[in-house]
Design a protein around this motif. Sequence first.
Motif, PDB file in Angstrom:
ATOM      1  N   ASN A  27      27.757  57.801  -9.252  1.00 29.33           N
ATOM      2  CA  ASN A  27      27.298  59.151  -8.950  1.00 29.33           C
ATOM      3  C   ASN A  27      27.979  60.092  -9.935  1.00 29.33           C
ATOM      4  O   ASN A  27      28.635  59.621 -10.887  1.00 29.33           O
ATOM      5  N   ASP A  28      27.867  61.382  -9.739  1.00 26.60           N
ATOM      6  CA  ASP A  28      28.423  62.314 -10.724  1.00 26.60           C
ATOM      7  C   ASP A  28      29.941  62.361 -10.693  1.00 26.60           C
ATOM      8  O   ASP A  28      30.565  62.975 -11.568  1.00 26.60           O
ATOM      9  N   LYS A  29      30.572  61.732  -9.715  1.00 23.19           N
ATOM     10  CA  LYS A  29      32.025  61.694  -9.633  1.00 23.19           C
ATOM     11  C   LYS A  29      32.607  60.276  -9.706  1.00 23.19           C
ATOM     12  O   LYS A  29      33.820  60.117  -9.734  1.00 23.19           O
ATOM     13  N   GLU A  30      31.728  59.294  -9.715  1.00 25.67           N
ATOM     14  CA  GLU A  30      32.202  57.903  -9.628  1.00 25.67           C
ATOM     15  C   GLU A  30      31.470  57.043 -10.662  1.00 25.67           C
ATOM     16  O   GLU A  30      30.251  57.148 -10.819  1.00 25.67           O
ATOM     17  N   THR A  55      39.089  62.929  -8.583  1.00 28.21           N
ATOM     18  CA  THR A  55      39.622  63.787  -7.515  1.00 28.21           C
ATOM     19  C   THR A  55      39.288  65.239  -7.873  1.00 28.21           C
ATOM     20  O   THR A  55      38.966  65.548  -9.032  1.00 28.21           O
ATOM     21  N   PRO A  56      39.353  66.170  -6.886  1.00 27.78           N
ATOM     22  CA  PRO A  56      38.951  67.564  -7.159  1.00 27.78           C
ATOM     23  C   PRO A  56      39.720  68.202  -8.311  1.00 27.78           C
ATOM     24  O   PRO A  56      39.132  68.990  -9.078  1.00 27.78           O
ATOM     25  N   GLU A  61      45.615  65.911 -11.985  1.00 21.78           N
ATOM     26  CA  GLU A  61      46.161  64.884 -11.121  1.00 21.78           C
ATOM     27  C   GLU A  61      45.458  63.557 -11.418  1.00 21.78           C
ATOM     28  O   GLU A  61      44.408  63.533 -12.054  1.00 21.78           O
ATOM     29  N   LEU A  62      46.062  62.465 -10.971  1.00 17.77           N
ATOM     30  CA  LEU A  62      45.484  61.149 -11.245  1.00 17.77           C
ATOM     31  C   LEU A  62      44.179  60.961 -10.483  1.00 17.77           C
ATOM     32  O   LEU A  62      44.056  61.426  -9.338  1.00 17.77           O
TER      33      LEU A  62
END
Length: 240
Positions: A27-30, A55-56, A61-62
């Motif tokens: 998806n757009d984040k994964e 992450t947001p 951040e990692l």
Amino acid sequence: MTDYAEEQANEIEALESIYPDEFEAINDKEFRIAVYPEEQDEENPRGLSLHVTYTPNYPEELPEYEIETIEGQIPSTYYNKIRESVKQIAEESIGMAMIFTMVMAMKEELDNIMLDVQKAEEDIINEKRRKEEEAEQAKFVGTKVTVASFMEWKKKFDAEMLEKDAVLKAQRAKELKGKLSGRQLFEQDKSLASSDAKYMDDGDVSVDASQFDKEERGGAFEDQNDNEENAVWKSFDKEE
């Protein structure tokens, strides 16, 4: 769109360009990126993937990520080493896009695995060759001689010599038998005399060679006695 979301979108676009065959968008984040060593083992291929979820606040951040095996098997010691290497690179890259460096760290460790495997195979081949050479050299190294081993060898040697000598004597006797004269064969085999008898005509006289020799020697002896007696009488006549 927040600044983080924009940075994440830009990174995904760059990753799709760098890894057109290896990149898989979920998806757009994964997404997931397949990682293979530079030189693949055709008989035992190996492959990993870096499964990432933004992450947001990434890249401040990692991200959430997992290292997954997609082909072959990775020994646990190597797998743990890959995880530690990727984690170190990610922590050092906080504040900037880090997925590419994380993938490169995985690839480097996979290459190291392949080098270790090749070295292990070479060591096995070299060890096998060394043992073969030692076995070949051992053929030319004599056995240490002791008094007991020498006596055992001498006993076997003497027995072999006696056996060979007996064989040679038997062969020699056979050869000599084949070279006997007619008289020797006649004397050794009395059947020769009887075998000739069947070829005699009626009225022929059978001659006993042994008797013939005796008579011949006896007649000669009698002639010698007659000559000696005549000589004695002649001497008497002269005296008268």
